[in-house]
Design a protein around this motif. Structure first.
Motif, PDB file in Angstrom:
ATOM      1  N   MET A  23       0.934  -1.395  -0.168  1.00 57.86           N
ATOM      2  CA  MET A  23       0.211  -0.200  -0.051  1.00 57.86           C
ATOM      3  C   MET A  23       0.982   1.564   0.243  1.00 57.86           C
ATOM      4  SD  MET A  23      -1.594   0.509   4.122  1.00 57.86           S
ATOM      5  CE  MET A  23      -2.367  -1.049   3.939  1.00 57.86           C
ATOM      6  N   VAL A  24       0.505   2.820  -0.256  1.00 54.89           N
ATOM      7  CA  VAL A  24       0.836   3.645  -0.029  1.00 54.89           C
ATOM      8  C   VAL A  24      -0.291   4.821   0.645  1.00 54.89           C
ATOM      9  CG1 VAL A  24       1.659   5.730  -1.645  1.00 54.89           C
ATOM     10  CG2 VAL A  24       2.251   3.633  -2.559  1.00 54.89           C
ATOM     11  N   LEU A  25       1.051   5.518   2.189  1.00 56.33           N
ATOM     12  CA  LEU A  25       0.257   6.309   2.771  1.00 56.33           C
ATOM     13  C   LEU A  25       0.452   7.719   2.316  1.00 56.33           C
ATOM     14  CD1 LEU A  25       0.678   3.779   6.116  1.00 56.33           C
ATOM     15  CD2 LEU A  25      -1.268   3.962   4.423  1.00 56.33           C
ATOM     16  N   LEU A  81       1.178  -5.715   7.765  1.00 60.91           N
ATOM     17  CA  LEU A  81       1.127  -5.587   6.476  1.00 60.91           C
ATOM     18  C   LEU A  81       2.725  -5.750   5.957  1.00 60.91           C
ATOM     19  CD1 LEU A  81      -1.882  -3.824   6.279  1.00 60.91           C
ATOM     20  CD2 LEU A  81      -1.008  -5.625   5.504  1.00 60.91           C
ATOM     21  N   ASP A  82       3.311  -5.600   4.933  1.00 59.43           N
ATOM     22  CA  ASP A  82       4.554  -5.569   4.732  1.00 59.43           C
ATOM     23  C   ASP A  82       5.082  -4.767   3.336  1.00 59.43           C
ATOM     24  OD1 ASP A  82       6.639  -6.691   7.262  1.00 59.43           O
ATOM     25  OD2 ASP A  82       5.725  -9.033   6.056  1.00 59.43           O
ATOM     26  N   GLY A  84     -10.221  -6.044  -2.688  1.00 62.21           N
ATOM     27  CA  GLY A  84      -9.372  -5.334  -3.474  1.00 62.21           C
ATOM     28  C   GLY A  84      -8.176  -4.996  -2.737  1.00 62.21           C
ATOM     29  N   GLU A  85      -6.788  -4.725  -3.279  1.00 62.45           N
ATOM     30  CA  GLU A  85      -5.952  -5.024  -3.327  1.00 62.45           C
ATOM     31  C   GLU A  85      -4.600  -4.577  -4.070  1.00 62.45           C
ATOM     32  OE1 GLU A  85      -3.128  -8.637  -4.513  1.00 62.45           O
ATOM     33  OE2 GLU A  85      -5.340  -9.767  -5.035  1.00 62.45           O
ATOM     34  N   TRP A  86      -3.483  -3.370  -3.657  1.00 56.52           N
ATOM     35  CA  TRP A  86      -2.531  -2.953  -3.831  1.00 56.52           C
ATOM     36  C   TRP A  86      -2.010  -3.666  -5.198  1.00 56.52           C
ATOM     37  CZ3 TRP A  86      -2.534   2.131  -3.786  1.00 56.52           C
ATOM     38  CH2 TRP A  86      -3.115   2.769  -2.363  1.00 56.52           C
ATOM     39  N   VAL A  91       1.889  -3.276  11.466  1.00 51.63           N
ATOM     40  CA  VAL A  91       2.198  -4.636  12.420  1.00 51.63           C
ATOM     41  C   VAL A  91       0.742  -3.833  13.870  1.00 51.63           C
ATOM     42  CG1 VAL A  91       2.113  -5.912  14.162  1.00 51.63           C
ATOM     43  CG2 VAL A  91       4.399  -5.177  12.026  1.00 51.63           C
ATOM     44  N   VAL A  92      -0.155  -4.475  14.084  1.00 55.49           N
ATOM     45  CA  VAL A  92      -2.208  -4.227  14.014  1.00 55.49           C
ATOM     46  C   VAL A  92      -1.781  -5.150  14.810  1.00 55.49           C
ATOM     47  CG1 VAL A  92      -4.249  -3.881  14.244  1.00 55.49           C
ATOM     48  CG2 VAL A  92      -3.189  -3.211  12.158  1.00 55.49           C
TER      49      VAL A  92
END
Length: 196
Positions: free
Chosen positions: A1-3, A71-72, A130-132, A61-62
């Motif tokens: 993902m991109v934040l 999430l890497d 959905g996915e990046w 990490v959650v």
């Protein structure tokens, strides 16, 4: 993902009522951030990580009482919403010089998230999927062409990761993109609001 860079980073979700949730962002030269929150009675939670400069890849990490979500390959950069009708939905595979453009797409720092197309008369709290995807030959043909070419130019000029959130849906009417509350303020939409 991109934040999104240089802005507080919202992270949210659901857990058991009153559960403690911890979120960590770390990796590749970034100062590790750890924040904790307790969920409400409805199990919802949201916290904001501190703003960060462009970079990555990072790990998000959650952790909850029972679950850990890791999430890497998380990037921080510029995030853009690509929304509209058929002109925004038009894919790279249908663009001029599509074969050459697809073959030349080697931009792992440009990513697209295609929001699933679903109809709902009320806002949804979550997505059904959905996915990046990275802007590489195996993926980019399905990217929004306008979004991809815009994102590629931004990436080349700014030198930062680019996230494209594709919410386009060809042939939709304008009412699709307006909230019920906003439509209530216009007499022209009274028939639509009454039908909801």
């Amino acid at each position: 993902m991109v934040l999104q860079r240089n802005k507080p980073i919202p992270v949210w979700g659901w857990a058991d009522a009153g559960e403690k949730v911890t979120v960590e962002l770390s990796g590749n030269g970034i100062a590790k951030q750890t924040k904790t929150i307790k969920t409400g009675k409805d199990g919802k939670w949201m916290l904001r990580l501190d703003a960060a400069e462009a970079g990555g890849p990072y790990r998000l990490v959650v952790k909850g009482k029972k679950n850990v979500l890791t999430l890497d390959d998380v990037l921080i950069g510029e995030v853009w919403i690509c929304s509209g009708q058929s002109n925004m939905q038009w894919p790279v595979s249908a663009s001029d010089n599509a074969k050459e453009e697809i073959a030349a797409a080697h931009y792992p720092l440009i990513r697209e998230f295609a929001v699933p197309r679903e109809i709902s008369l009320t806002p949804k709290e979550d997505l059904s999927g959905g996915e990046w995807k990275t802007a590489m030959p195996e993926n980019v043909g399905r990217f929004t062409a306008v979004g991809y070419f815009f994102g590629r130019d931004l990436h080349k000029n700014l030198g930062v990761p680019i996230g494209l959130i594709n919410t386009s849906w060809g042939g939709t009417i304008v009412e699709t993109w307006i909230s019920k509350e906003a439509m209530k303020s216009f007499d022209a939409f009274s028939d639509v609001v009454d039908a909801m």
